[in-house]
Design an enzyme around this catalytic site. Sequence first.
Site, PDB file in Angstrom:
ATOM      1  N   ALA A   2      41.633 -20.483  41.962  1.00  0.00           N
ATOM      2  CA  ALA A   2      42.947 -21.123  42.035  1.00  0.00           C
ATOM      3  C   ALA A   2      43.042 -21.984  43.283  1.00  0.00           C
ATOM      4  O   ALA A   2      43.478 -23.142  43.239  1.00  0.00           O
ATOM      5  CB  ALA A   2      44.059 -20.071  42.018  1.00  0.00           C
ATOM      6  N   TYR A   3      42.614 -21.428  44.400  1.00  0.00           N
ATOM      7  CA  TYR A   3      42.654 -22.160  45.673  1.00  0.00           C
ATOM      8  C   TYR A   3      41.737 -23.379  45.632  1.00  0.00           C
ATOM      9  O   TYR A   3      42.148 -24.500  45.965  1.00  0.00           O
ATOM     10  CB  TYR A   3      42.234 -21.231  46.803  1.00  0.00           C
ATOM     11  CG  TYR A   3      42.126 -21.907  48.142  1.00  0.00           C
ATOM     12  CD1 TYR A   3      43.260 -22.354  48.814  1.00  0.00           C
ATOM     13  CD2 TYR A   3      40.882 -22.108  48.744  1.00  0.00           C
ATOM     14  CE1 TYR A   3      43.162 -22.981  50.045  1.00  0.00           C
ATOM     15  CE2 TYR A   3      40.775 -22.724  49.971  1.00  0.00           C
ATOM     16  CZ  TYR A   3      41.920 -23.164  50.616  1.00  0.00           C
ATOM     17  OH  TYR A   3      41.813 -23.784  51.836  1.00  0.00           O
ATOM     18  N   GLN A   4      40.479 -23.186  45.207  1.00  0.00           N
ATOM     19  CA  GLN A   4      39.533 -24.293  45.184  1.00  0.00           C
ATOM     20  C   GLN A   4      40.018 -25.414  44.279  1.00  0.00           C
ATOM     21  O   GLN A   4      39.965 -26.595  44.652  1.00  0.00           O
ATOM     22  CB  GLN A   4      38.164 -23.808  44.718  1.00  0.00           C
ATOM     23  CG  GLN A   4      37.409 -22.995  45.747  1.00  0.00           C
ATOM     24  CD  GLN A   4      36.123 -22.446  45.173  1.00  0.00           C
ATOM     25  OE1 GLN A   4      36.076 -21.311  44.720  1.00  0.00           O
ATOM     26  NE2 GLN A   4      35.081 -23.251  45.175  1.00  0.00           N
TER      27      GLN A   4
END
Length: 241
Positions: free
Chosen positions: A158-160
């Site tokens: 999700a972050y990447q």
Amino acid sequence: MKSALVTGANKGIGFEVAKILAQQGFFVYLGSRQLKNGEAAVEQLRAEGLQHIAAVQLDVTSQASVDAARSAITALDVLVNNAGIAGGFEQSALETSADDFLTVYDTNVFGVIRVTQAFIDLLRQSEAPRIVNVSTAMASLSLAADIENANYPKRYVAYQSSKSALNMYTVNLAYELKETACKVNAVCPGYTRTDFTGHQGTSTAAEAGQRIAKYALIGPDGPTGKYFSEEYYPAPAVCPW
């Protein structure tokens, strides 16, 4: 006096960026989701002799909060979109829910869009507007596509992916502003020891702040529409998207 707004600036990297810009003669608006935390950070900076700084309540996930901050600020030369969230340390392409993705994107992507669109009218009035979006080397598709890459023992999907989306937004924003004096870039601060990383990393918050502030202070011949990651590549190098 030039002015700057740094989101998520009451601690960590954002705090260091605000400090550096204040030291460079800017009036700095220190954006903080909780106003009391922002005011505490301002007091800390004032104790260090920096007087041209003020806290502003700014929750990038709230359009009402962004609009209120815009109403409180009447001039702006530099915008540093620093506020971001990791979304937890357990993320999976198969198991992380769409709602969890949405939570991360709401801050890391949509929050940047809200703030940038709200303040672009003020930036257009500046003689030398600058926008810096805080990204990460972990957003590189080229690096992540190496499945055996030792730099990625874990995947924070999700972050990447949110930061990859932010990189694309940065490029398109620079494209739309290419005929203006505005410079728009994305910068990786490096693996920094802050609350965000559980105080693990290879860089201090002060070092990371310098990497970001550098691109808020570039001159008229500086780059635009680029991504920089000095910790992972020889400086000043452009990381592959």
